[in-house]
Design a protein around this motif. Structure first.
Motif, PDB file in Angstrom:
ATOM      1  N   GLY A 109       0.849  -1.101  -0.091  1.00 56.51           N
ATOM      2  CA  GLY A 109      -0.012   0.033   0.088  1.00 56.51           C
ATOM      3  C   GLY A 109       0.804   1.265  -0.018  1.00 56.51           C
ATOM      4  N   ARG A 145       1.726   2.687  -3.566  1.00 59.36           N
ATOM      5  CA  ARG A 145       0.696   3.371  -4.292  1.00 59.36           C
ATOM      6  C   ARG A 145       0.711   4.746  -3.565  1.00 59.36           C
ATOM      7  NH1 ARG A 145      -0.215   3.196  -9.270  1.00 59.36           N
ATOM      8  NH2 ARG A 145       0.049   0.893  -9.075  1.00 59.36           N
ATOM      9  N   SER A 160       5.486   1.428   7.006  1.00 56.47           N
ATOM     10  CA  SER A 160       5.738   1.060   5.725  1.00 56.47           C
ATOM     11  C   SER A 160       6.486  -0.118   5.758  1.00 56.47           C
ATOM     12  CB  SER A 160       6.465   2.081   4.875  1.00 56.47           C
ATOM     13  OG  SER A 160       5.501   3.191   4.797  1.00 56.47           O
ATOM     14  N   GLN A 176       4.737  -3.802   6.015  1.00 55.49           N
ATOM     15  CA  GLN A 176       4.047  -4.181   4.808  1.00 55.49           C
ATOM     16  C   GLN A 176       4.970  -5.045   3.856  1.00 55.49           C
ATOM     17  OE1 GLN A 176       1.762  -0.877   2.636  1.00 55.49           O
ATOM     18  NE2 GLN A 176       2.087   0.223   4.682  1.00 55.49           N
TER      19      GLN A 176
END
Length: 314
Positions: free
Chosen positions: A136, A139, A230, A233
């Motif tokens: 995610g 993006r 981040s 992920q």
């Protein structure tokens, strides 16, 4: 003083190549949203997740850097487009090499040895449908605009259109791969550090230098917390490797840091130069320097049309 002066990492002769690579942030085509750099940023992360081994990351850096150099002249005309048009594999490779040579030759050797990059040009279209989905934060970075020039006690300079963090990270990754050998750093390692250096901005809107100063004592804890969001992920092995590599970019007392900071400052300042050039662009440059009325069988007719219409061409 004794010793020999060290050759510049980025000789002036190579600067035009870096400028052209930076323009991938501004080139688009009909095959997808965003700039060519944004799309390469997403593709790079997806390729990384498909195989995060050091050897695969090295191949990724070589391939993406080589194809970015070709795209500096071909824009979106890549192996996939050439295959769609019916060119054979050998013909596709010839076109890619021709573009690569056209741009690298302008550096007059200032890029160092690029034979490994030229050898990485791949005439076979990449089937992105086979790659894993991007995390995610990837993006989000494509949608997160860069702040531009800001200062804690002065109004920001707003320029349009803003680049994205995906634009900046991919361009910095390509620059890093180009300068890495001069510091004894593997192109893949340099590419990876730059690709990941704005992980916190997946969540953190960019307020620029001014925002950093005003956050004060909260700035570093905010960055650390959002970087971890981040990293969470990513597969554990990739996240751990980035935890080891990313702190090295904070200083220029180590090879990875020197590579990153060379690439980062180049991209940030060349971006400002781009906006200055765009603001000063004249019709005469397009007509005289770029031959927008192209030489050819109809050039004289077209020039007559413009003259009769009263449109200046000089």
């Amino acid at each position: 003083m004794t010793g020999t002066a060290q050759a510049p990492v980025v000789p002036p002769s190579s600067l035009q190549v870096y400028r052209e690579l930076g323009d991938l942030k501004r080139l688009r085509d009909a095959r997808g949203p965003g700039s060519l750099a944004d799309r390469a940023f997403v593709r790079s992360w997806r390729t990384l997740l498909a195989d995060p081994s050091p050897a695969a990351v090295q191949r990724l850096a070589l391939r993406e850097t080589a194809h970015a150099l070709a795209a500096a002249r071909l824009a979106g005309v890549d192996a996939g487009v050439l295959a769609l048009a019916g060119l054979s594999r050998a013909e596709r490779l010839d076109v890619l090499r021709r573009a690569f040579d056209a741009v690298t030759s302008t550096a007059d050797g200032g890029l160092g040895d690029v034979d490994d990059l030229r050898a990485a040009l791949d005439p076979d279209p990449l089937d992105e449908d086979l790659l894993p989905a991007e995390p995610g934060f990837v993006r989000a970075l494509v949608h997160q605009p860069r702040a531009g020039a800001t200062h804690p006690v002065r109004p920001r300079i707003v320029v349009e259109p803003p680049e994205s963090h995906g634009d900046h990270c991919f361009t910095t990754a390509v620059y890093s791969a180009l300068v890495a050998p001069r510091h004894g750093v593997a192109r893949g390692e340099a590419f990876l550090v730059a690709l990941a250096h704005h992980l916190p901005n997946g969540d953190l809107p960019d307020a620029g230098f001014g925002g950093e100063v005003l956050l004060g004592e909260h700035y570093l804890p905010v960055l650390a917390a959002l970087e971890e969001r981040s990293l969470a992920q990513l597969p554990a092995a990739v996240a751990q490797r980035l935890r080891e590599l990313l702190p090295q970019r904070e200083l220029a007392d180590n090879p990875v840091g020197r590579v990153f900071n060379t690439a980062d400052v180049l991209d940030r300042v060349l971006q400002v130069h781009h906006h200055a050039r765009a603001a000063g662009f004249t019709a005469g440059q397009a007509l005289d320097d770029l031959d927008i009325v192209h030489p050819g069988a109809v050039q004289q007719f077209q020039l007559r049309v413009l003259a009769e219409a009263g449109i200046p061409v000089r």
